[in-house]
Scaffold this motif. Structure first.
Motif, PDB file in Angstrom:
ATOM      1  N   UNK A 198       5.792 -19.106   5.232  1.00 51.35           N
ATOM      2  CA  UNK A 198       5.830 -18.746   6.651  1.00 51.35           C
ATOM      3  C   UNK A 198       4.426 -18.802   7.243  1.00 51.35           C
ATOM      4  N   UNK A 199       3.432 -18.367   6.466  1.00 51.69           N
ATOM      5  CA  UNK A 199       2.045 -18.409   6.938  1.00 51.69           C
ATOM      6  C   UNK A 199       1.603 -19.800   7.328  1.00 51.69           C
ATOM      7  N   UNK A 200       1.903 -20.782   6.482  1.00 44.96           N
ATOM      8  CA  UNK A 200       1.476 -22.152   6.774  1.00 44.96           C
ATOM      9  C   UNK A 200       2.278 -22.783   7.912  1.00 44.96           C
ATOM     10  N   UNK A 201       3.526 -22.371   8.090  1.00 48.08           N
ATOM     11  CA  UNK A 201       4.279 -22.834   9.264  1.00 48.08           C
ATOM     12  C   UNK A 201       3.628 -22.312  10.548  1.00 48.08           C
ATOM     13  N   UNK A 202       3.093 -21.090  10.489  1.00 48.86           N
ATOM     14  CA  UNK A 202       2.365 -20.532  11.638  1.00 48.86           C
ATOM     15  C   UNK A 202       1.053 -21.279  11.877  1.00 48.86           C
ATOM     16  N   UNK A 203       0.358 -21.616  10.797  1.00 44.17           N
ATOM     17  CA  UNK A 203      -0.879 -22.393  10.918  1.00 44.17           C
ATOM     18  C   UNK A 203      -0.577 -23.729  11.589  1.00 44.17           C
ATOM     19  N   UNK A 204       0.495 -24.381  11.141  1.00 40.85           N
ATOM     20  CA  UNK A 204       0.893 -25.666  11.739  1.00 40.85           C
ATOM     21  C   UNK A 204       1.180 -25.539  13.227  1.00 40.85           C
ATOM     22  N   UNK A 205       1.880 -24.470  13.588  1.00 42.53           N
ATOM     23  CA  UNK A 205       2.295 -24.313  14.978  1.00 42.53           C
ATOM     24  C   UNK A 205       1.140 -23.899  15.890  1.00 42.53           C
ATOM     25  N   UNK A 206       0.342 -22.931  15.449  1.00 41.37           N
ATOM     26  CA  UNK A 206      -0.642 -22.305  16.341  1.00 41.37           C
ATOM     27  C   UNK A 206      -2.075 -22.811  16.173  1.00 41.37           C
ATOM     28  N   UNK A 207      -2.411 -23.288  14.976  1.00 39.77           N
ATOM     29  CA  UNK A 207      -3.829 -23.546  14.692  1.00 39.77           C
ATOM     30  C   UNK A 207      -4.152 -25.005  14.399  1.00 39.77           C
ATOM     31  N   UNK A 208      -3.129 -25.853  14.411  1.00 38.72           N
ATOM     32  CA  UNK A 208      -3.373 -27.260  14.046  1.00 38.72           C
ATOM     33  C   UNK A 208      -4.309 -27.958  15.027  1.00 38.72           C
ATOM     34  N   UNK A 209      -4.298 -27.534  16.284  1.00 39.75           N
ATOM     35  CA  UNK A 209      -5.183 -28.146  17.284  1.00 39.75           C
ATOM     36  C   UNK A 209      -6.356 -27.245  17.671  1.00 39.75           C
ATOM     37  N   UNK A 210      -6.570 -26.195  16.882  1.00 37.48           N
ATOM     38  CA  UNK A 210      -7.657 -25.259  17.174  1.00 37.48           C
ATOM     39  C   UNK A 210      -9.022 -25.906  16.947  1.00 37.48           C
ATOM     40  N   UNK A 211      -9.944 -25.646  17.871  1.00 38.59           N
ATOM     41  CA  UNK A 211     -11.308 -26.168  17.701  1.00 38.59           C
ATOM     42  C   UNK A 211     -12.126 -25.287  16.756  1.00 38.59           C
ATOM     43  N   UNK A 212     -11.644 -24.080  16.478  1.00 39.72           N
ATOM     44  CA  UNK A 212     -12.329 -23.172  15.553  1.00 39.72           C
ATOM     45  C   UNK A 212     -12.103 -23.626  14.115  1.00 39.72           C
ATOM     46  N   UNK A 213     -13.024 -23.263  13.237  1.00 41.88           N
ATOM     47  CA  UNK A 213     -12.788 -23.434  11.806  1.00 41.88           C
ATOM     48  C   UNK A 213     -11.809 -22.359  11.346  1.00 41.88           C
ATOM     49  N   UNK A 214     -10.931 -22.730  10.423  1.00 41.71           N
ATOM     50  CA  UNK A 214      -9.900 -21.807   9.937  1.00 41.71           C
ATOM     51  C   UNK A 214     -10.159 -21.489   8.469  1.00 41.71           C
ATOM     52  N   UNK A 215     -10.163 -20.187   8.160  1.00 45.97           N
ATOM     53  CA  UNK A 215     -10.228 -19.738   6.765  1.00 45.97           C
ATOM     54  C   UNK A 215      -8.893 -19.078   6.435  1.00 45.97           C
ATOM     55  N   UNK A 216      -8.156 -19.664   5.492  1.00 45.44           N
ATOM     56  CA  UNK A 216      -6.874 -19.119   5.052  1.00 45.44           C
ATOM     57  C   UNK A 216      -7.109 -18.311   3.777  1.00 45.44           C
ATOM     58  N   UNK A 217      -6.652 -17.063   3.772  1.00 41.67           N
ATOM     59  CA  UNK A 217      -6.821 -16.220   2.584  1.00 41.67           C
ATOM     60  C   UNK A 217      -5.609 -16.402   1.669  1.00 41.67           C
ATOM     61  N   UNK A 218      -5.844 -16.971   0.494  1.00 41.77           N
ATOM     62  CA  UNK A 218      -4.780 -17.111  -0.503  1.00 41.77           C
ATOM     63  C   UNK A 218      -4.700 -15.792  -1.265  1.00 41.77           C
ATOM     64  N   UNK A 219      -3.590 -15.063  -1.064  1.00 39.13           N
ATOM     65  CA  UNK A 219      -3.498 -13.696  -1.589  1.00 39.13           C
ATOM     66  C   UNK A 219      -2.754 -13.582  -2.912  1.00 39.13           C
ATOM     67  N   UNK A 220      -2.563 -14.702  -3.603  1.00 35.61           N
ATOM     68  CA  UNK A 220      -1.921 -14.639  -4.909  1.00 35.61           C
ATOM     69  C   UNK A 220      -0.413 -14.565  -4.794  1.00 35.61           C
ATOM     70  N   UNK A 221       0.208 -13.810  -5.706  1.00 35.56           N
ATOM     71  CA  UNK A 221       1.664 -13.660  -5.704  1.00 35.56           C
ATOM     72  C   UNK A 221       2.404 -14.793  -6.382  1.00 35.56           C
ATOM     73  N   UNK A 222       1.679 -15.631  -7.114  1.00 35.85           N
ATOM     74  CA  UNK A 222       2.280 -16.839  -7.697  1.00 35.85           C
ATOM     75  C   UNK A 222       3.296 -16.511  -8.789  1.00 35.85           C
TER      76      UNK A 222
END
Length: 281
Positions: A242-266
């Motif tokens: 769900x997090x990456x679907x949100x990144x695709x929708x909201x941040x794919x065209x963002x001019x800011x640099x994006x840092x995604x926190x991988x929180x484990x749970x594998x």
């Protein structure tokens, strides 16, 4: 072992450059956001404490991480659930199986109202003030990394269960923290924030479709596979999809640099992937 200072990797996903903070690699047993949340209990001494008590679901990431913590600290661990599925009892798998190996005592009933003085109670998912201890260290790592890489316009994204990690990151970071609600809806997440802090709340992003936690969605499975193919990193199916679907929708065209926190749970993926493959493959 410090259980801190995870590396940052630069990846490309759907032609968008994104930085990933690899908290999933902190330690093979004690990693992700739970290692940050429970770091306080790892590093501090608690006189006369012999047991940790918590509660939640029988495949919880927090359950497994607490079982590791108790093993490291030589503490008993009582974990309360409202039920254990019959198939899981007969075929232990994932977080449940590994937590039992670590000595967890799983109890099917309500958490006792009175906790004795030799026990510490940790709420479901680690939503407690002491979590800020380890999350502040994470925030300082991000600040140091951003300075070293000369990133000034940075947005930090991570999906949320209770929202504790996102909340305390926003408290300690000079950058905007973005999140999405995975366990409940946006109102649930706001309520969780308010129980810990009155202000400095992260920005909540949402998707058009409503998702129910723990249910299977084809788009979650597909984005999980796409991430593995494009980034060579395995992400969690419950939160990160769900997090990456949100990144695709909201941040794919963002001019800011994006840092995604991988929180484990594998570890939880083992049982989830069995369900997804049975339904969709």
């Amino acid at each position: 072992m410090k259980y801190t200072n995870s590396k940052v990797e630069e990846v490309k996903f759907n032609n968008k450059k994104i930085f990933v903070k690899r908290d999933d690699l902190l330690h093979k047993d004690f990693s992700g956001n739970k290692a940050r949340k429970f770091y306080y209990f790892l590093k501090n001494d608690f006189n006369n404490v012999t047991k940790i008590i918590s509660h939640g679901s029988s495949q919880s990431n927090a359950m497994y991480s607490l079982s590791v913590l108790c093993k490291i600290r030589n503490l008993d661990f009582d974990y309360y659930v409202d039920h254990i599925a019959e198939y899981l009892k007969t075929n232990p798998i994932g977080n449940y199986k590994e937590a039992l190996k670590n000595g967890m005592n799983i109890i099917v009933k309500e958490v006792p109202k009175n906790i004795d003085k030799n026990s510490i109670f940790i709420p479901e998912g680690g939503a407690l003030e002491e979590a800020s201890f380890g999350i502040k260290i994470l925030a300082n790592e991000i600040i140091t990394w951003a300075k070293e890489t000369n990133l000034k316009d940075l947005k930090v994204f991570l999906p949320s269960g209770t929202g504790t990690t996102a909340l305390y990151l926003q408290k300690y970071l000079p950058f905007e923290v973005l999140t999405c609600a995975c366990v409940g809806d946006e109102q649930y997440l706001q309520k969780q924030f308010l129980e810990l802090e009155e202000e400095n709340h992260p920005t909540i992003l949402n998707l058009d479709k409503k998702y129910h936690f723990g249910k299977l969605y084809k788009e979650f499975y597909e984005v999980h596979k796409e991430l593995k193919e494009q980034t060579n990193i395995e992400f969690d199916l419950l939160y990160d999809s769900k997090g990456w679907l949100c990144v695709n929708k909201h941040l794919n065209n963002s001019k800011s640099d994006i840092l995604y926190i991988h929180q484990g749970g594998i570890l939880g993926n083992i049982s989830m992937l069995e369900r997804y493959k049975y339904k969709y493959d």
